[in-house]
Write a protein that holds these residues in place. Structure first.
Motif, short mmCIF file in Angstrom:
data_model
loop_
_atom_site.label_atom_id
_atom_site.label_comp_id
_atom_site.label_asym_id
_atom_site.label_seq_id
_atom_site.Cartn_x
_atom_site.Cartn_y
_atom_site.Cartn_z
N LEU A 146 132.32 52.64 24.94
CA LEU A 146 131.06 52.12 25.44
C LEU A 146 131.34 51.21 26.62
O LEU A 146 132.30 50.44 26.61
N PHE A 175 136.71 40.65 19.99
CA PHE A 175 135.95 41.43 19.02
C PHE A 175 136.62 42.76 18.77
O PHE A 175 137.05 43.44 19.70
N TYR A 182 137.88 44.34 22.19
CA TYR A 182 137.23 43.81 23.37
C TYR A 182 137.51 42.31 23.49
O TYR A 182 137.76 41.65 22.50
N PHE A 230 138.39 49.75 18.37
CA PHE A 230 138.38 49.20 19.73
C PHE A 230 138.61 47.69 19.67
O PHE A 230 138.17 47.02 18.74
N LEU A 278 131.41 42.37 27.57
CA LEU A 278 132.56 42.78 26.77
C LEU A 278 133.44 43.71 27.59
O LEU A 278 132.94 44.69 28.16
N GLN A 319 135.47 38.90 25.19
CA GLN A 319 134.18 38.48 25.73
C GLN A 319 134.35 37.16 26.46
O GLN A 319 134.77 36.17 25.88
N PHE A 338 129.71 48.14 28.61
CA PHE A 338 128.70 47.12 28.36
C PHE A 338 128.25 46.45 29.65
O PHE A 338 129.05 46.24 30.57
N TYR A 344 122.45 46.13 21.99
CA TYR A 344 123.02 45.32 20.93
C TYR A 344 122.51 43.89 21.08
O TYR A 344 122.24 43.42 22.18
N GLN A 388 128.38 35.06 16.20
CA GLN A 388 128.43 36.29 15.41
C GLN A 388 128.88 37.45 16.28
O GLN A 388 128.97 37.35 17.50
N GLY A 389 129.17 38.56 15.62
CA GLY A 389 129.49 39.79 16.33
C GLY A 389 128.22 40.46 16.83
O GLY A 389 127.12 39.96 16.66
N LEU A 390 128.39 41.61 17.46
CA LEU A 390 127.25 42.36 17.99
C LEU A 390 126.65 43.24 16.90
O LEU A 390 127.36 43.84 16.09
N GLN A 405 128.97 51.79 17.62
CA GLN A 405 130.11 50.99 17.23
C GLN A 405 129.66 49.83 16.35
O GLN A 405 128.61 49.22 16.60
N PHE A 406 130.46 49.55 15.34
CA PHE A 406 130.21 48.44 14.42
C PHE A 406 131.22 47.33 14.74
O PHE A 406 132.41 47.60 14.85
N PHE A 407 130.72 46.12 14.85
CA PHE A 407 131.55 45.02 15.33
C PHE A 407 131.93 44.05 14.23
O PHE A 407 131.14 43.78 13.31
N GLY A 408 133.12 43.49 14.36
CA GLY A 408 133.54 42.40 13.52
C GLY A 408 132.95 41.08 14.00
O GLY A 408 132.29 41.03 15.04
N PRO A 409 133.20 39.99 13.27
CA PRO A 409 132.59 38.69 13.60
C PRO A 409 133.26 37.97 14.76
O PRO A 409 132.74 36.98 15.26
#
Lengths: 114, 114
Positions: free
Chosen positions: A102, B90, B35, B33, B43, B37, A104, A36, A42-44, B103-107
């Motif tokens: 996942l 996140f 997370y 999910f 994460l 950071q 990381f 990623y 920003q997000g990933l 996985q698709f992440f938010g901002p």
């Protein structure tokens, strides 16, 4: 248990130079592996993923990674760095079973010098 | 286009206050999910959910809770905020079907606890 190690918290390259970001994993089962990218504030965003098909995986923005089981590695490369590649990069592993979590790595910040 | 949103994007609160961070996805994904950071840690998974009414603890769940009353939302609550919970949070989702673990992440939400 799965784990991911990213060697080098910071990598600096000149524009046009080869980019190599290292990722080693440990997994008791065949893993699914991901890279990623995170741009500032920003997000990933997914760059590429390995899901047990071809061992050489091509992603977006000219990046690719090669799965090497014997070395338990999944290093990320790009032949020629661009200023816009400056970002933080994360390697992640999934067991590929019904656990969709996942794991990381701690991330590598790529700096690109003009 | 489907997306995942987080609100607020920035939050400043005081120690001891209850705080809720919102996460909303329109992908119709089963899995969601949360997370956090932090520098040097990559994460770390706080909580996750595989569907409505399902919630599970991640590796750093102490002081946090989640609830899943519908597919689209997974709010994260800090019951009594502590300075150690200052972080960037996140939210992510994945569809949980077959071998699709991406996985698709938010901002992200930047939370500061004073």
């Amino acid at each position: 248990a799965q784990s991911v190690t990213q060697l080098g918290s910071h990598v600096s390259v000149s524009e046009g130079a080869l980019v190599l970001l290292r990722c080693n994993y440990s997994s008791s089962v065949p893993p699914y592996l991901f890279w990623y990218v995170q741009y500032p504030n920003q997000g990933l965003q997914l760059l590429l993923k390995y899901t047990s098909a071809a061992t050489l995986v091509k992603g977006i923005n000219g990046f690719e990674a090669e799965f090497k089981k014997s070395e338990t590695s999944f290093h990320l490369t790009k032949p020629s760095a661009h200023m816009s590649d400056a970002a933080e990069y994360f390697c992640a592993v999934s067991r590929g079973d019904s656990s969709y979590k996942l794991i990381f790595g701690s991330g590598t910040r790529l700096l690109v010098r003009p | 286009d489907a997306e995942i949103t987080q609100s607020p994007r920035h939050k400043i609160t005081e120690t001891g206050r209850q705080v809720t961070l919102a996460c909303h996805q329109t992908w119709n994904h089963n899995n969601m999910f949360w997370y956090r950071q932090d520098l040097g840690h990559g994460l770390r998974l706080i909580h996750y959910s595989y569907g409505v009414q399902d919630t599970n603890k991640g590796e750093v769940s102490d002081g946090y809770s989640v609830s899943r009353s519908n597919t689209e939302d997974l709010p994260l609550t800090l019951e009594s905020a502590a300075s150690s919970q200052t972080s960037v949070y996140f939210c992510a989702s994945s569809d949980g079907q077959g071998a699709n673990y991406e996985q698709f992440f938010g901002p992200g939400t930047r939370l500061t606890v004073l």
